[in-house]
Design an enzyme around this catalytic site. Structure first.
Site, PDB file in Angstrom:
ATOM      1  N   CYS A   1       0.810  -1.217   0.000  1.00  0.00           N
ATOM      2  CA  CYS A   1       0.000   0.000   0.000  1.00  0.00           C
ATOM      3  C   CYS A   1       0.846   1.272   0.000  1.00  0.00           C
ATOM      4  O   CYS A   1       1.050   1.898   1.043  1.00  0.00           O
ATOM      5  CB  CYS A   1      -0.986   0.049   1.157  1.00  0.00           C
TER       6      CYS A   1
ATOM      7  N   CYS B   1      -5.877   2.210  -4.761  1.00  0.00           N
ATOM      8  CA  CYS B   1      -5.393   2.804  -3.522  1.00  0.00           C
ATOM      9  C   CYS B   1      -6.456   3.786  -3.026  1.00  0.00           C
ATOM     10  O   CYS B   1      -6.646   4.842  -3.633  1.00  0.00           O
ATOM     11  CB  CYS B   1      -4.065   3.520  -3.799  1.00  0.00           C
TER      12      CYS B   1
END
Ligand SMILES: Cc1cc2nc3c(=O)[nH]c(=O)nc-3n(C[C@H](O)[C@H](O)[C@H](O)COP(=O)(O)OP(=O)(O)OC[C@H]3O[C@@H](n4cnc5c(N)ncnc54)[C@H](O)[C@@H]3O)c2cc1C
Length: 401
Positions: A162, A345
Site C-alpha cells: 500500500c 489505492c
C-alpha cells in the site's frame, strides 16, 4: 498427515486464502494444502483508519482457522526452503511436502532494522507506525494528543505494501488538527524516498492540492536512515544539486514511520527469487503470474517481482488469473489468463472524504465508477470504512469476489 498435494500454497494471508477458496470452488476434490504459521489473520488495510481513530484494531484480527476453505488442509508450519527441482518444500519443523503445483504467497517483509534506532523507539517517544498491528493504535494516541509542533511522516524508497498508506495518515492527521483548531501551530513534513506524491498524474493533482492546503513541507528523494526517539530526530539522505548524497536531519514532536520492505528472507535466498531483483522478490511473468523458470510454480500478492502496486486490490485481480492458469497447467495446457497490473489505492484526503485511485501497469486510471474518482467523495469513504472490510471477510477470503 498427508504430505503430497496437487496444489500447495505457501501463506494463508489475503492472497493464499483467496486463491485456495476460488480453486476449491472451481474444481471440487482438488487436494490443497496451505502452509501458514499464524493462528491469526489480519485485515491490514484498516490499520490506516485505526491510526486515525476510526476503526477498532480488534476488528482487524480474526482466527485463521475460520477462513481455511472447506476441503483444504491447514499445515500450521512455516516454509523454510524450496526444492523446486524435486517439487518439494521443507518447513521449519523439518517436515517436507510435495506438490504438482506450488503457489507462493507469503507476503512482504518489513525491514524495521533498516532504519537505525526505529525498533528501539517504536511505540514510544512519539514514534509510531501503522505498519504494525500492535503499534497502529499508538498513532491515534499521538494524533489525538498532539498540541502543535513538528510532525514528520516518512515513506521509504523501496516498494511497500500500500504505497498510499504513508501519506493517507498524514492527510487525516492534518484534518483532525484543523478541526481541533491547531493546524496553524503544526509544521508537517513528508519525508519520502519517492520522487513524486503519487505515480498517476490524474490522482497526483488532487493530492498536490491537499498538500498545499495543509501547508505540508515535502522532501522527495529523501530516504530516512535513522530515527532517534530520545532526541526526537530523524536523519535522512538526499541528493544535492550535484548528485551527491548529503545527510540532513529534522527534529520532530511526533513521527509516523514507514520502514523499507523486501521479500521475506526465506524467499530471497531461495531458487525462486529473481536474481536481478535486489529485494529478492519471486520471479514471475507479470501477466500470467507463472514462475519464469519453474512452470509448475505461481506466485501472487506482495511477494512477487510484478511491477504493480502491492495491495489487496491487486490480489483481487491476480487471484482469478492464477486460478485459471493453475487449472490449465494441471490439465497440461499453457497458461493464457493475464493480469494487467490493476491496483487500487483508497486515499482519504480528510475525515469523510476519500479518493479511490485505480490504475494498471501503465499508470493509466482504470475507474470502476461512472464518476470522476480523482475527486474525493463521502461515498468512497463509506466504501473504505464499511463495505471493503465486509467484502474482505465475507466475499474475498471465501472466494466469492
Ligand atoms: C497500513 C496498511 C494499509 C494498507 N492499505 C491497503 C488498502 O487500503 N487497500 C489495499 O488493497 N491494500 C492495503 N494494504 C496492503 C494489503 O494489506 C496487502 O497488500 C495484502 O495483505 C497482501 O496480501 P498477501 O497475501 O500477499 O500477504 P499477507 O496478507 O500479509 O499474508 C502473508 C501470509 O504469509 C504467511 N507467511 C509468512 N511467512 C511464511 C512462511 N515462511 N511460510 C508460510 N507462510 C508464511 C504470513 O503469516 C501471512 O499470513 C495495506 C497494508 C498496510 C500494512
Amino acid at each position: 498427515m498427508n504430505n503430497q498435494f496437487e496444489v500447495l500454497i505457501v501463506g494463508g494471508g489475503n492472497a493464499g486464502l483467496s486463491v485456495a477458496a476460488q480453486l476449491s470452488q472451481k474444481k471440487s476434490g482438488l487436494s490443497i494444502g496451505i502452509v501458514e504459521p499464524s493462528e491469526k489473520h489480519y485485515y491490514q488495510p484498516a490499520w490506516t483508519l485505526v491510526g486515525a481513530g476510526e476503526f477498532n484494531i480488534a476488528d482487524t484480527e480474526k482466527n485463521e482457522k475460520d477462513y481455511i476453505p472447506a476441503g483444504s488442509i491447514w499445515i500450521k508450519d512455516a516454509v523454510a526452503t524450496f526444492e523446486p527441482e524435486q517439487n518439494q518444500v521443507t518447513c521449519k519443523s523439518g517436515a517436507k511436502y510435495t506438490y504438482k503445483i506450488l503457489i507462493v504467497a507469503p507476503g512482504i517483509q518489513i525491514d524495521w532494522q533498516n532504519i537505525k534506532g526505529l525498533s528501539d523507539t517504536l511505540g514510544k517517544n512519539e514514534v509510531s507506525s501503522n505498519y504494525s498491528f500492535e503499534i497502529a493504535p499508538y498513532t491515534w494516541e499521538l494524533i489525538k494528543n498532539f498540541k502543535g509542533g513538528v510532525a514528520v511522516f516518512t515513506n521509504p524508497s523501496t516498494a511497500i505494501k500500500c504505497g498510499g498508506a504513508p501519506h493517507k495518515i498524514m492527510y487525516l492527521a492534518c484534518d483532525y488538527w484543523r478541526k481541533k483548531g491547531i493546524l496553524e501551530q503544526c509544521e508537517v513534513h513528508y519525508v519520502s524516498g519517492a520522487g513524486v506524491i503519487f505515480g498517476v498524474k490524474e490522482y497526483a493533482q488532487t493530492l498536490e492540492k491537499v498538500v498545499a492546503d495543509n501547508h505540508i513541507f515535502t522532501h522527495f528523494g529523501a530516504n530516512t536512515v535513522a530515527i532517534d526517539g530520545k532526541s526526537k530526530t530523524i536523519l535522512y539522505e538526499q541528493k544535492n544539486a550535484n548528485g551527491e548524497i548529503v545527510h540532513k536531519s529534522l527534529s520532530f514532536d511526533m513521527c509516523h514511520a514507514v520502514p523499507p520492505q523486501s521479500a521475506p528472507d526465506f524467499i530471497k535466498k531461495s531458487p525462486l527469487a529473481d536474481p536481478k531483483n535486489t529485494l529478492g522478490y519471486v520471479e514471475i511473468n507479470k501477466n500470467t503470474m507463472q514462475h519464469s523458470r519453474y512452470p509448475n510454480v505461481f506466485a501472487l500478492g506482495d511477494c512477487t517481482n510484478a511491477p504493480c502496486s502491492k495491495t489487496g486490490a491487486a490480489i483481487r485481480k491476480q487471484a482469478p488469473v492464477v486460478v485459471e492458469n493453475v487449472l490449465r497447467v494441471l490439465a497440461q495446457q499453457q497458461p493464457t489468463a493475464e493480469y494487467t497490473g490493476y491496483s487500487a489505492c483508497p486515499i482519504p484526503t480528510q475525515y469523510g472524504k476519500l479518493m479511490l485511485a485505480e490504475f494498471d501497469y501503465s499508470n493509466t486510471p482504470k475507474m470502476t465508477f461512472p464518476f470522476d474518482q480523482a475527486k474525493p467523495r463521502w461515498s468512497m469513504w463509506l466504501l473504505k470504512k464499511y463495505i471493503l472490510p465486509w467484502l474482505y471477510w465475507n466475499r474475498i477470503l471465501t472466494g466469492k469476489a
